[in-house]
Design a protein around this motif. Structure first.
Motif, short mmCIF file in Angstrom:
data_model
loop_
_atom_site.label_atom_id
_atom_site.label_comp_id
_atom_site.label_asym_id
_atom_site.label_seq_id
_atom_site.Cartn_x
_atom_site.Cartn_y
_atom_site.Cartn_z
N PHE A 87 0.83 -1.20 0.00
CA PHE A 87 0.00 0.00 0.00
C PHE A 87 0.87 1.26 0.00
O PHE A 87 0.61 2.21 -0.74
N ALA A 88 1.92 1.26 0.80
CA ALA A 88 2.83 2.42 0.85
C ALA A 88 3.47 2.66 -0.51
O ALA A 88 3.59 3.80 -0.96
N PHE A 89 3.87 1.59 -1.18
CA PHE A 89 4.44 1.74 -2.52
C PHE A 89 3.41 2.32 -3.48
O PHE A 89 3.70 3.24 -4.25
N LEU A 90 2.20 1.80 -3.46
CA LEU A 90 1.17 2.24 -4.38
C LEU A 90 0.77 3.70 -4.14
O LEU A 90 0.44 4.41 -5.09
N GLN A 91 0.81 4.13 -2.90
CA GLN A 91 0.48 5.54 -2.61
C GLN A 91 1.50 6.49 -3.21
O GLN A 91 1.18 7.63 -3.50
N LYS A 92 2.72 6.02 -3.40
CA LYS A 92 3.78 6.86 -3.99
C LYS A 92 3.78 6.81 -5.51
O LYS A 92 4.53 7.52 -6.14
N TRP A 93 2.97 5.93 -6.09
CA TRP A 93 2.95 5.74 -7.54
C TRP A 93 2.50 7.02 -8.25
O TRP A 93 1.51 7.63 -7.85
#
Length: 159
Positions: A87-93
């Motif tokens: 989720f943290a990675f996807l929020q930075k996408w």
């Protein structure tokens, strides 16, 4: 992208709930297609998702010892353990990341990051279809694959 990951996670959680009705022997029974059983297919989905996300982050792959996850509850816990990092990675996408190249240690080729994210999404949807076939083979109603009506567009993005 985040909406489709949240969709996959919601459907996956519903499959975990669905599998609770199965006797252990049906849950682990080898079947035609998929990764072999309900159990192995759910583990495979989780493993592929997490491995590719780590590849996108240029982190080393963490091989899961499937022998440590022999119960449905342990598989569910593994899935939940990886969600915060993904989720943290996807929020930075951002769209600027779409065409950046990446590779994975288990392949000799490079891909765009956008291609990999879409592969992760499609991979799970593909295997959920296999779970649905197996459910029908058992004369049981499968989990709905509908995205519509799940309320995914109304939920806050930072859940």
């Amino acid at each position: 992208m985040l909406t489709l990951f949240r969709y996959n996670w919601q459907v996956r959680d519903e499959w975990f709930d669905w599998c609770e009705q199965l006797p252990q022997e049906e849950y682990i029974k080898q079947r035609t297609g998929g990764a072999g059983s309900f159990h192995e297919t759910l583990l495979h989905i989780i493993d592929v998702e997490y491995s590719w996300i780590r590849a996108l982050e240029a982190k080393s792959d963490i091989e899961i010892d499937f022998k440590g996850f022999e119960s449905l509850q342990r598989v569910r816990e593994l899935s939940e353990r990886y969600h915060p990092e993904i989720f943290a990675f996807l929020q930075k996408w951002t769209s600027d990341m779409e065409n950046l190249r990446c590779s994975a240690p288990w392949l000799d080729d490079e891909f765009t990051r956008g291609e990999v994210l879409r592969h992760i999404i499609a991979h799970e949807i593909h295997h959920v279809g296999q779970l649905s076939v197996w459910a029908r083979d058992l004369d049981l109603r499968p989990v709905s694959a509908n995205l519509i009506g799940r309320g995914l567009m109304e939920k806050p993005v930072n859940d």
